[in-house]
Write a protein that holds these residues in place. Structure first.
Motif, PDB file in Angstrom:
ATOM      1  N   UNK A  25       0.701  -1.108  -0.168  1.00  0.00           N
ATOM      2  CA  UNK A  25      -0.118   0.212  -0.078  1.00  0.00           C
ATOM      3  C   UNK A  25       0.933   1.168   0.041  1.00  0.00           C
ATOM      4  N   UNK A  26       2.131   1.076   0.284  1.00  0.00           N
ATOM      5  CA  UNK A  26       3.021   2.363   0.361  1.00  0.00           C
ATOM      6  C   UNK A  26       3.346   2.497  -1.049  1.00  0.00           C
ATOM      7  N   UNK A  27       3.335   3.978  -1.604  1.00  0.00           N
ATOM      8  CA  UNK A  27       3.540   4.168  -2.844  1.00  0.00           C
ATOM      9  C   UNK A  27       4.993   4.670  -3.051  1.00  0.00           C
ATOM     10  N   UNK A  28       5.270   5.514  -1.968  1.00  0.00           N
ATOM     11  CA  UNK A  28       6.426   6.602  -2.249  1.00  0.00           C
ATOM     12  C   UNK A  28       7.372   6.194  -0.736  1.00  0.00           C
ATOM     13  N   UNK A  29       8.560   5.957  -0.963  1.00  0.00           N
ATOM     14  CA  UNK A  29       9.446   6.320   0.293  1.00  0.00           C
ATOM     15  C   UNK A  29      10.103   7.529   0.439  1.00  0.00           C
ATOM     16  N   UNK A  30       9.594   8.233   1.567  1.00  0.00           N
ATOM     17  CA  UNK A  30      10.142   9.933   1.385  1.00  0.00           C
ATOM     18  C   UNK A  30      11.421  10.080   1.587  1.00  0.00           C
ATOM     19  N   UNK A  31      11.793  11.171   1.053  1.00  0.00           N
ATOM     20  CA  UNK A  31      13.458  11.620   1.170  1.00  0.00           C
ATOM     21  C   UNK A  31      13.755  11.436   2.506  1.00  0.00           C
ATOM     22  N   UNK A  32      14.939  10.948   2.744  1.00  0.00           N
ATOM     23  CA  UNK A  32      15.805  10.650   4.138  1.00  0.00           C
ATOM     24  C   UNK A  32      14.823   9.790   5.031  1.00  0.00           C
ATOM     25  N   UNK A  33      13.984   9.193   4.697  1.00  0.00           N
ATOM     26  CA  UNK A  33      13.032   8.242   5.553  1.00  0.00           C
ATOM     27  C   UNK A  33      14.043   7.571   6.462  1.00  0.00           C
ATOM     28  N   UNK A  39      20.574   0.245  12.097  1.00  0.00           N
ATOM     29  CA  UNK A  39      19.838  -0.979  12.412  1.00  0.00           C
ATOM     30  C   UNK A  39      19.440  -1.859  11.471  1.00  0.00           C
ATOM     31  N   UNK A  40      19.477  -1.101  10.196  1.00  0.00           N
ATOM     32  CA  UNK A  40      18.687  -1.849   8.972  1.00  0.00           C
ATOM     33  C   UNK A  40      20.070  -2.709   8.365  1.00  0.00           C
ATOM     34  N   UNK A  41      19.360  -4.131   8.288  1.00  0.00           N
ATOM     35  CA  UNK A  41      20.674  -4.772   7.497  1.00  0.00           C
ATOM     36  C   UNK A  41      20.056  -5.467   6.228  1.00  0.00           C
ATOM     37  N   UNK A  42      18.641  -5.575   6.103  1.00  0.00           N
ATOM     38  CA  UNK A  42      18.162  -5.777   4.739  1.00  0.00           C
ATOM     39  C   UNK A  42      16.724  -5.197   4.756  1.00  0.00           C
ATOM     40  N   UNK A  43      16.018  -5.253   3.474  1.00  0.00           N
ATOM     41  CA  UNK A  43      14.945  -4.534   3.264  1.00  0.00           C
ATOM     42  C   UNK A  43      13.946  -5.451   2.394  1.00  0.00           C
ATOM     43  N   UNK A  57      17.707   5.788   1.750  1.00  0.00           N
ATOM     44  CA  UNK A  57      18.596   4.759   2.701  1.00  0.00           C
ATOM     45  C   UNK A  57      19.954   5.165   2.800  1.00  0.00           C
ATOM     46  N   UNK A  58      20.413   6.299   2.409  1.00  0.00           N
ATOM     47  CA  UNK A  58      21.693   6.710   2.210  1.00  0.00           C
ATOM     48  C   UNK A  58      22.373   6.485   3.665  1.00  0.00           C
ATOM     49  N   UNK A  59      23.705   6.131   3.716  1.00  0.00           N
ATOM     50  CA  UNK A  59      24.464   5.771   4.974  1.00  0.00           C
ATOM     51  C   UNK A  59      23.856   5.055   5.751  1.00  0.00           C
ATOM     52  N   UNK A  60      23.103   3.913   5.345  1.00  0.00           N
ATOM     53  CA  UNK A  60      22.591   2.745   6.081  1.00  0.00           C
ATOM     54  C   UNK A  60      23.651   1.667   6.015  1.00  0.00           C
ATOM     55  N   UNK A  61      24.967   1.927   6.536  1.00  0.00           N
ATOM     56  CA  UNK A  61      26.032   1.277   6.359  1.00  0.00           C
ATOM     57  C   UNK A  61      26.015  -0.225   6.633  1.00  0.00           C
ATOM     58  N   UNK A  62      25.194  -0.817   7.304  1.00  0.00           N
ATOM     59  CA  UNK A  62      24.751  -2.045   7.717  1.00  0.00           C
ATOM     60  C   UNK A  62      23.979  -2.940   6.710  1.00  0.00           C
ATOM     61  N   UNK A  63      23.461  -2.077   5.809  1.00  0.00           N
ATOM     62  CA  UNK A  63      22.375  -2.441   4.856  1.00  0.00           C
ATOM     63  C   UNK A  63      23.295  -3.304   3.606  1.00  0.00           C
ATOM     64  N   UNK A  82      22.864   5.542  -1.354  1.00  0.00           N
ATOM     65  CA  UNK A  82      24.312   5.862  -1.508  1.00  0.00           C
ATOM     66  C   UNK A  82      24.961   5.575  -0.113  1.00  0.00           C
ATOM     67  N   UNK A  83      26.168   4.822  -0.215  1.00  0.00           N
ATOM     68  CA  UNK A  83      27.072   4.692   0.905  1.00  0.00           C
ATOM     69  C   UNK A  83      26.355   3.562   1.868  1.00  0.00           C
ATOM     70  N   UNK A  84      26.071   2.555   1.293  1.00  0.00           N
ATOM     71  CA  UNK A  84      25.564   1.397   1.886  1.00  0.00           C
ATOM     72  C   UNK A  84      26.698   0.071   1.777  1.00  0.00           C
ATOM     73  N   UNK A  85      26.065  -1.128   1.889  1.00  0.00           N
ATOM     74  CA  UNK A  85      27.222  -2.183   1.477  1.00  0.00           C
ATOM     75  C   UNK A  85      26.425  -3.185   0.634  1.00  0.00           C
ATOM     76  N   UNK A  86      25.518  -2.748  -0.124  1.00  0.00           N
ATOM     77  CA  UNK A  86      24.774  -3.788  -1.179  1.00  0.00           C
ATOM     78  C   UNK A  86      25.778  -4.368  -2.195  1.00  0.00           C
ATOM     79  N   UNK A  87      25.363  -5.691  -2.120  1.00  0.00           N
ATOM     80  CA  UNK A  87      26.116  -6.443  -2.979  1.00  0.00           C
ATOM     81  C   UNK A  87      25.745  -6.530  -4.687  1.00  0.00           C
ATOM     82  N   UNK A  88      24.027  -6.802  -4.359  1.00  0.00           N
ATOM     83  CA  UNK A  88      23.321  -6.881  -5.823  1.00  0.00           C
ATOM     84  C   UNK A  88      22.150  -6.238  -5.918  1.00  0.00           C
ATOM     85  N   UNK A  89      21.677  -5.741  -7.011  1.00  0.00           N
ATOM     86  CA  UNK A  89      20.627  -5.158  -7.129  1.00  0.00           C
ATOM     87  C   UNK A  89      19.720  -5.744  -8.209  1.00  0.00           C
TER      88      UNK A  89
END
Length: 202
Positions: A25-33, A39-43, A57-63, A82-89
């Motif tokens: 039901x969520x359509x948009x993730x707001x800026x800087x949400x 604490x975020x490791x996966x989404x 999700x910028x600077x979520x460095x455990x994502x 920006x500036x996370x640790x994502x391996x694959x998109x």
């Protein structure tokens, strides 16, 4: 379904044991949400999602791990991951605009692209992913504006001719428009229309 300026915990999402789950039901993730949330490791993103806001999700460095962009998503805005640790998109079928710095400074090694609607990959979208070396486009009407600085993907046409092949065969993307401008001052993008300034090589 209503687009909100702010997401509310337990109403729009949960964050438990490092897993951020955004509700259907969520359509948009707001800026800087969720910016700078360690604490975020996966989404888990909802199938209803249309856009991911600036620096969401910028600077979520455990994502880390794989980020699956749902099929309804059309816009991935500036610095969203920006500036996370994502391996694959995994890019869903309707991704159309990938904006400035959107996946900059991750640990990307792979992009699985299911979209044939991409119109723009903007300035430094995948910058500083040093192990990243391949991006397959499924359409040939794309503006690519210097998105791959500090990756293993080359800038010149010969490198792109080798890297970017149509999935439906080995035909080179002859109509792909590549602008290697060093600065976004060399173009404007308004109302869905991208204009390259005179004198900029495309």
């Amino acid at each position: 379904m209503v687009e909100k300026e702010k997401l509310i915990i337990n109403e729009d999402y949960t964050l438990e044991n490092g897993v951020l789950k955004i509700f259907e039901g969520v359509l948009h993730i707001p800026s800087f949400a969720f910016s700078c949330n360690r604490d975020i490791q996966s989404i888990i993103l909802p199938s209803t999602l249309i856009s991911i806001g600036k620096s969401a999700f910028s600077f979520c460095r455990n994502l880390t791990g794989t980020i699956i962009i749902p099929d309804f998503v059309k816009y991935i805005l500036d610095s969203s991951f920006n500036d996370c640790k994502i391996n694959k998109i995994v890019l869903g079928k309707n991704v159309t605009y990938i904006w400035t710095d959107s996946f900059k400074s991750n640990t990307l090694t792979e992009i699985e692209n299911h979209s044939d609607k991409i119109k723009l990959i903007n300035y430094h979208a995948f910058m500083d992913n040093k192990e990243f070396n391949k991006f397959i486009l499924n359409n040939n009407n794309v503006y690519i504006i210097d998105p791959f600085k500090d990756t293993n993907i080359g800038y010149n046409w010969d490198d792109w001719a080798k890297m970017c092949k149509l999935n439906r065969g080995n035909e080179v993307l002859k109509n792909t428009k590549i602008c290697t401008a060093d600065t976004p001052d060399n173009y404007t993008f308004e109302d869905g229309i991208l204009k390259i300034k005179d004198g900029v090589e495309v």
